[in-house]
Design an enzyme around this catalytic site. Structure first.
Site, PDB file in Angstrom:
ATOM      1  N   CYS A 165      77.745  25.531 -40.236  1.00 25.47           N
ATOM      2  CA  CYS A 165      78.922  26.032 -39.529  1.00 25.47           C
ATOM      3  C   CYS A 165      80.041  24.988 -39.597  1.00 25.47           C
ATOM      4  O   CYS A 165      79.826  23.825 -39.269  1.00 25.47           O
ATOM      5  CB  CYS A 165      78.566  26.334 -38.083  1.00 25.47           C
ATOM      6  SG  CYS A 165      79.991  26.806 -37.087  1.00 25.47           S
ATOM      7  N   CYS A 205      77.809  28.937 -31.978  1.00 22.32           N
ATOM      8  CA  CYS A 205      79.102  28.807 -31.313  1.00 22.32           C
ATOM      9  C   CYS A 205      79.989  30.040 -31.480  1.00 22.32           C
ATOM     10  O   CYS A 205      81.135  30.042 -31.027  1.00 22.32           O
ATOM     11  CB  CYS A 205      79.847  27.568 -31.831  1.00 22.32           C
ATOM     12  SG  CYS A 205      80.450  27.778 -33.529  1.00 22.32           S
ATOM     13  N   CYS A 256      80.839  23.936 -35.558  1.00 18.14           N
ATOM     14  CA  CYS A 256      79.939  23.130 -34.713  1.00 18.14           C
ATOM     15  C   CYS A 256      78.917  22.331 -35.523  1.00 18.14           C
ATOM     16  O   CYS A 256      78.167  21.548 -34.959  1.00 18.14           O
ATOM     17  CB  CYS A 256      79.229  24.016 -33.692  1.00 18.14           C
ATOM     18  SG  CYS A 256      77.989  25.102 -34.422  1.00 18.14           S
ATOM     19  N   ASP A 268      66.599  41.429 -39.066  1.00 12.47           N
ATOM     20  CA  ASP A 268      67.465  41.542 -40.227  1.00 12.47           C
ATOM     21  C   ASP A 268      66.589  42.070 -41.358  1.00 12.47           C
ATOM     22  O   ASP A 268      65.654  41.402 -41.793  1.00 12.47           O
ATOM     23  CB  ASP A 268      68.055  40.173 -40.581  1.00 12.47           C
ATOM     24  CG  ASP A 268      69.041  40.269 -41.723  1.00 12.47           C
ATOM     25  OD1 ASP A 268      69.874  41.191 -41.697  1.00 12.47           O
ATOM     26  OD2 ASP A 268      68.968  39.433 -42.644  1.00 12.47           O
ATOM     27  N   GLU A 282      70.071  46.638 -37.702  1.00  6.46           N
ATOM     28  CA  GLU A 282      71.309  47.148 -38.277  1.00  6.46           C
ATOM     29  C   GLU A 282      71.132  48.603 -38.630  1.00  6.46           C
ATOM     30  O   GLU A 282      70.066  49.010 -39.102  1.00  6.46           O
ATOM     31  CB  GLU A 282      71.666  46.356 -39.541  1.00  6.46           C
ATOM     32  CG  GLU A 282      72.412  45.081 -39.248  1.00  6.46           C
ATOM     33  CD  GLU A 282      72.670  44.295 -40.511  1.00  6.46           C
ATOM     34  OE1 GLU A 282      73.843  44.039 -40.820  1.00  6.46           O
ATOM     35  OE2 GLU A 282      71.696  43.934 -41.187  1.00  6.46           O
ATOM     36  N   CYS A 293      78.460  32.325 -36.703  1.00  8.23           N
ATOM     37  CA  CYS A 293      77.543  31.254 -36.313  1.00  8.23           C
ATOM     38  C   CYS A 293      76.899  31.643 -34.993  1.00  8.23           C
ATOM     39  O   CYS A 293      77.582  31.906 -34.008  1.00  8.23           O
ATOM     40  CB  CYS A 293      78.307  29.934 -36.155  1.00  8.23           C
ATOM     41  SG  CYS A 293      77.339  28.659 -35.309  1.00  8.23           S
ATOM     42  N   ASP A 346      69.327  34.338 -43.002  1.00  5.05           N
ATOM     43  CA  ASP A 346      68.745  35.561 -42.446  1.00  5.05           C
ATOM     44  C   ASP A 346      68.332  35.413 -40.984  1.00  5.05           C
ATOM     45  O   ASP A 346      68.472  36.342 -40.187  1.00  5.05           O
ATOM     46  CB  ASP A 346      67.545  36.007 -43.291  1.00  5.05           C
ATOM     47  CG  ASP A 346      67.952  36.283 -44.736  1.00  5.05           C
ATOM     48  OD1 ASP A 346      69.035  36.863 -44.929  1.00  5.05           O
ATOM     49  OD2 ASP A 346      67.202  35.897 -45.641  1.00  5.05           O
TER      50      ASP A 346
HETATM   51 ZN   LIG Z   1      78.948  27.074 -35.086  1.00  2.84          ZN
END
Ligand SMILES: [Zn+2]
Length: 372
Positions: free
Chosen positions: A346, A330, A349, A180, A274, A327, A356
């Site tokens: 999150c 999950c 979860c 990133d 990216e 996330c 980052d």
């Molecule tokens: Zn999650």
């Protein structure tokens, strides 16, 4: 594969004189040939019978007034002829523009040769110059093709070696990584490493601004007293100082980027980044300085060619992929996060994320899914 390696070199006084002579002869010969071409063309237009002047270096040096051409190596001069031909052909092929005359003051001092060229540790040899000391040894193994000797505006000498390298492919490795590229750090990896943002322009930048201000003051003084800039010692001295700061910034940045891109391409089989639209982002002036600072586009360019050398793979992720919203534990899409939110939990979860690191893990996952 042919690779170029630029090294600072330290010619002694005699060698420096020889290099300067060669720069001068190459510049002279370029201008001579260009003038010859233009004249030939014009005369032919006026008179189809006109016999073209085809005097070359070999004939010129026999003339007493041009005997000084004999003092330098012949190869750079025939190279000049080839370079001019190329520049000419480019004019018609693309929008390079018509070749220009080289001015004594503003044109780049450089020449290319292969005559007698050899390298021994941190010395290299070329005809008529002899053994010259280099700042480091050659980084690549392979057949030496040629060397371009140049002098920077700040007065330093460099040699750029073109080497036909042996196979640079590396044994495949199993590690893969997501990067990133950020503003708080130069780059954050999916393995949790935060690589510091070297804001060269910020640290050295202050110095640059100060030196540049001094330069414009000297310019004003010169103007006020109606003096020619060439004769203003203080102005010229300051100009050299500014060039040196520029050079320092660019060297440090180049060194940083090369070390990092070499390490990452050594350690990983697949690298996911990216696909940043840097050009688009630079239009946003607030961000512009930082982006230019961190040199993302140069970094990604280095990753790309080093991956190719070593038989690695660089995967570019669509820049609209919401890497900071998902996330990585999950796959729940948690929604947009403002830039100042550095950590989040999150809502599905309950995993606590570093913004980052989470993003770089997602970039890796997305990249790998694309090539699976
Ligand atoms: Zn999650």
């Amino acid at each position: 594969m042919k690779k170029a390696h630029k090294i600072r070199v330290y010619p002694n006084h005699r060698q420096e004189i020889q290099l300067q002579k060669t720069f001068g002869c190459v510049r002279f010969y370029w201008n001579f040939l260009l003038d010859q071409r233009i004249t030939n063309y014009k005369m032919k237009e006026e008179n189809a019978e006109y016999k073209e002047d085809k005097t070359t270096y070999a004939a010129l040096k026999k003339l007493e007034e041009y005997a000084w051409l004999k003092e330098v190596e012949a190869q750079p001069l025939s190279q000049t002829n080839m370079d001019l031909n190329k520049a000419y052909n480019n004019t018609f092929k693309s929008n390079f523009g018509f070749p220009k005359f080289k001015s004594k003051k503003y044109s780049k001092k450089s020449y290319r040769t292969a005559a007698g060229m050899k390298v021994n540790n941190n010395y290299f040899y070329i005809s008529k110059v002899g053994w010259v000391k280099m700042a480091e040894t050659l980084r690549f193994n392979g057949k030496l093709m040629n060397v371009t000797i140049s002098q920077s505006k700040s007065g330093k000498y460099f040699a750029t070696f073109l080497v036909d390298t042996e196979n640079f492919k590396k044994e495949p490795v199993t590690d893969t990584i997501g990067l990133d590229l950020g503003l708080t750090h130069f780059c954050i990896t999916s393995t949790g490493e935060k690589i510091d943002n070297k804001n060269f322009y910020r640290s050295l930048g202050k110095c640059l601004v100060a030196e540049q201000r001094k330069l414009s003051r000297r310019l004003e003084v010169a103007k006020k007293h109606n003096r020619k800039l060439d004769e203003c010692k203080n102005y010229q001295k300051q100009k050299l100082k500014v060039a040196r700061v520029h050079e320092k910034i660019s060297n440090q940045r180049s060194d940083f980027l090369h070390k990092l891109s070499s390490r990452l391409t050594d350690e990983n089989q697949v690298i996911c980044v990216e696909d940043l639209n840097v050009k688009g982002m630079v239009k946003n002036h607030k961000l512009a300085k930082s982006i230019v600072d961190v040199s993302w586009s140069e970094f990604v360019r280095q990753l790309a060619y080093k991956c190719e050398w070593k038989g690695r793979k660089l995967v570019k992720i669509d820049r609209f992929y919401p890497s900071s919203q998902i996330c990585s534990s999950c796959s729940h899409k948690d929604g947009k996060k403002a830039l100042d939110i550095r950590e989040w939990t999150c809502s599905n979860c309950g995993t606590h994320h570093d913004r980052d690191i989470n993003a770089s893990i997602n970039i890796r996952t997305e990249g790998l899914s694309g090539i699976a």
